[in-house]
Design an enzyme around this catalytic site. Structure first.
Site, PDB file in Angstrom:
ATOM      1  CD  GLU A 194     -36.269  -7.495  19.681  1.00 12.97           C
ATOM      2  OE1 GLU A 194     -36.421  -8.625  19.188  1.00 12.97           O
ATOM      3  OE2 GLU A 194     -37.232  -6.780  20.056  1.00 12.97           O
TER       4      GLU A 194
ATOM      5  CB  CYS B   1     -40.882  -7.135  14.539  1.00  9.45           C
ATOM      6  SG  CYS B   1     -40.371  -5.477  15.087  1.00  9.45           S
TER       7      CYS B   1
ATOM      8  CE1 TYR C 241     -32.169   4.174   2.338  1.00  9.34           C
ATOM      9  CE2 TYR C 241     -32.234   3.999   4.725  1.00  9.34           C
ATOM     10  CZ  TYR C 241     -32.081   4.759   3.580  1.00  9.34           C
ATOM     11  OH  TYR C 241     -31.861   6.101   3.673  1.00  9.34           O
TER      12      TYR C 241
ATOM     13  CD1 TRP D 199     -31.216   6.619   7.909  1.00  4.14           C
ATOM     14  CD2 TRP D 199     -29.441   6.654   9.260  1.00  4.14           C
ATOM     15  NE1 TRP D 199     -31.127   7.871   8.448  1.00  4.14           N
ATOM     16  CE2 TRP D 199     -30.043   7.919   9.280  1.00  4.14           C
ATOM     17  CE3 TRP D 199     -28.312   6.436  10.031  1.00  4.14           C
ATOM     18  CZ2 TRP D 199     -29.549   8.963  10.046  1.00  4.14           C
ATOM     19  CZ3 TRP D 199     -27.840   7.488  10.797  1.00  4.14           C
ATOM     20  CH2 TRP D 199     -28.455   8.733  10.793  1.00  4.14           C
TER      21      TRP D 199
END
Length: 137
Positions: free
Chosen positions: A58, A90, A127, A129
């Site tokens: 990915e 992941c 979160y 960014w």
């Protein structure tokens, strides 16, 4: 609980499976990813395993898309080699995909039970960014 989106892109799953079958060889390349751009193009990539922590398929896909001038993706899927089928991203990839494409759909599930969900459903209370960057004046 994740929000299921009904439109699963089966052509995308087939594209990733084809790359996994034909390009993943040995321990260095074991996963393939495919994404559909907003303009309909399909981008594919494979992981680059290395004992120092090489990038997942990915993450390679994000760079491959940018190299082709594609900066908006609608949906992504990862497929394992040796006919392992769809593999969910992941945690590191979930975060990167969210940061680059906050409206992205991700195909997850097994066999006849594959479904597309929003990346935000795979990484709840995450979160973001971009939300924490200081805007240039």
């Amino acid at each position: 609980m994740t929000t299921q989106i009904q439109d699963v892109d089966h052509e995308l799953i087939q594209a990733a499976a084809h790359v996994a079958r034909t390009r993943c060889r040995g321990d260095n390349h074991t996963m393939a990813a495919a994404a559909r751009a907003r303009d309909g193009r399909i981008v594919t990539a494979v992981n680059a395993y290395h004992f120092t922590g090489g990038p997942c398929a990915e993450l390679v896909l994000i760079g491959a898309a940018a190299a082709q001038g594609i900066y908006e993706l609608d949906i992504v899927v990862a497929v394992g080699d040796r006919d392992r089928g769809v593999v969910p991203p992941c945690g590191r990839c979930r975060q990167a995909l969210l940061d680059y494409f906050p409206d992205l759909k991700v195909i997850v599930g097994e066999g006849d039970r594959v479904r597309a969900v929003l990346i935000t459903d795979l990484l709840p209370a995450s979160y973001v960014w971009a939300d924490h960057q200081i805007e240039a004046e």
